[in-house]
Each structure stands twice: as C-alpha cells, then as structure tokens.
Design a protein around this motif. Sequence first.
Motif, short mmCIF file in Angstrom:
data_model
loop_
_atom_site.label_atom_id
_atom_site.label_comp_id
_atom_site.label_asym_id
_atom_site.label_seq_id
_atom_site.Cartn_x
_atom_site.Cartn_y
_atom_site.Cartn_z
N ILE A 17 0.84 -1.20 0.00
CA ILE A 17 0.00 0.00 0.00
C ILE A 17 0.88 1.25 0.00
O ILE A 17 0.60 2.20 -0.75
N ALA A 18 1.94 1.26 0.79
CA ALA A 18 2.83 2.42 0.83
C ALA A 18 3.49 2.65 -0.53
O ALA A 18 3.59 3.79 -0.99
N LEU A 19 3.93 1.57 -1.17
CA LEU A 19 4.54 1.69 -2.48
C LEU A 19 3.55 2.23 -3.50
O LEU A 19 3.85 3.13 -4.27
N TYR A 20 2.35 1.70 -3.47
CA TYR A 20 1.30 2.14 -4.40
C TYR A 20 0.97 3.61 -4.16
O TYR A 20 0.87 4.40 -5.11
N GLU A 21 0.84 3.98 -2.92
CA GLU A 21 0.46 5.35 -2.56
C GLU A 21 1.50 6.36 -3.01
O GLU A 21 1.15 7.43 -3.51
N THR A 22 2.78 6.04 -2.85
CA THR A 22 3.82 7.02 -3.16
C THR A 22 4.26 7.00 -4.62
O THR A 22 4.74 8.01 -5.12
N GLN A 23 4.11 5.88 -5.30
CA GLN A 23 4.68 5.76 -6.63
C GLN A 23 3.67 5.76 -7.77
O GLN A 23 4.02 6.10 -8.89
N CYS A 24 2.47 5.32 -7.52
CA CYS A 24 1.50 5.15 -8.60
C CYS A 24 0.89 6.50 -8.99
O CYS A 24 0.33 7.19 -8.14
N PRO A 25 0.95 6.87 -10.25
CA PRO A 25 0.38 8.16 -10.66
C PRO A 25 -1.14 8.21 -10.53
O PRO A 25 -1.71 9.29 -10.41
N SER A 28 -4.37 9.15 -6.57
CA SER A 28 -4.55 10.56 -6.28
C SER A 28 -5.45 10.81 -5.07
O SER A 28 -5.87 11.92 -4.83
N ARG A 29 -5.76 9.78 -4.31
CA ARG A 29 -6.62 9.95 -3.13
C ARG A 29 -5.81 10.52 -1.98
O ARG A 29 -4.59 10.52 -1.99
N ASP A 30 -6.51 10.98 -0.96
CA ASP A 30 -5.82 11.53 0.19
C ASP A 30 -5.11 10.42 0.97
O ASP A 30 -5.52 9.26 0.92
N PRO A 31 -4.04 10.74 1.67
CA PRO A 31 -3.27 9.72 2.40
C PRO A 31 -4.09 8.99 3.46
O PRO A 31 -3.83 7.83 3.75
N GLY A 32 -5.08 9.63 4.03
CA GLY A 32 -5.92 8.98 5.03
C GLY A 32 -6.67 7.79 4.46
O GLY A 32 -6.97 6.83 5.18
N HIS A 33 -6.96 7.84 3.17
CA HIS A 33 -7.66 6.73 2.53
C HIS A 33 -6.82 5.46 2.58
O HIS A 33 -7.32 4.38 2.89
N TYR A 34 -5.53 5.58 2.29
CA TYR A 34 -4.67 4.40 2.28
C TYR A 34 -4.35 3.91 3.69
O TYR A 34 -4.18 2.72 3.90
N GLN A 35 -4.32 4.81 4.66
CA GLN A 35 -4.16 4.39 6.05
C GLN A 35 -5.38 3.59 6.49
O GLN A 35 -5.26 2.57 7.17
N ALA A 36 -6.55 4.04 6.06
CA ALA A 36 -7.79 3.32 6.40
C ALA A 36 -7.83 1.97 5.70
O ALA A 36 -8.27 0.97 6.29
N LEU A 37 -7.37 1.91 4.46
CA LEU A 37 -7.33 0.63 3.72
C LEU A 37 -6.38 -0.35 4.42
O LEU A 37 -6.70 -1.53 4.57
N ASN A 38 -5.24 0.16 4.87
CA ASN A 38 -4.28 -0.69 5.57
C ASN A 38 -4.86 -1.18 6.90
O ASN A 38 -4.71 -2.34 7.26
#
Length: 116
Positions: A17-25, A28-38
């Motif tokens: 998830i961290a790799l996807y969040e930082t590298q994938c163009p 474009s969602r807010d960082p809180g979304h990926y923390q919630a997914l994790n």
Amino acid sequence: MSGKRISREKETISKMIALYETQCPQASRDPGHYQALNAYADKRLDKCVFGEEKPACKQCPVHCYQPAKREEMKQVMRWAGPRMLWRHPILTVRHLIDDRRPVPELPEKCRPNNKA
C-alpha cells in the motif's frame, strides 16, 4: 494476538500500500484513505478464520473483504506486486512461497449447515 505468518502478511500489505500510494500516478486519493485501507486489511487478517494456516487471499474460499475494498486491494497488489521484488525481495519471495501453500479445509465454525 497474531502469529508470525499473520504479522508477515500485515507487513507485506503495508509495504504494498505504501509503495502504491507514493509511486503510482493514479493514486490521487488523500493519504488517510490508504491508512484506512491498511487498517481494514489488518483487521481482516486478525479475524481470519484460518489463522496461521491461512491460504493466500486470492485462493481463499472465504471472502472476508467487502467487494469494493477487495477490488481496490486487487488493484494495489496488481500494481505493487511486481515492484515489490526490487524494494522488498525477502518479503516478496516469502509471499510467493506462501501463495503455493495448499488451501486448508474450512473450519467447522464457518461451514454452512447441511440440514435439510
């Protein structure tokens, strides 16, 4: 309390998830979304009916993710999976080994009643 296998799964998912969040163009969602997914993935792993004997999620007969979150996680894994080999080779190889584990029998508490 989770064992070694569940802890490793959590770490692998977190790194993906961290790799996807930082590298994938497209991420474009807010960082809180990926923390919630994790956090959601961690909660699902903690409640896995197979425990330490769990199969890879894609082979599991019990789909514990909500359909929308399952699709999103598939997208994350599809994108991050090949890139994980370069960033986290040991986790990747261990995940690939775990992927080849046989699917255990469904625990008794999860089987549907076959009473007619």
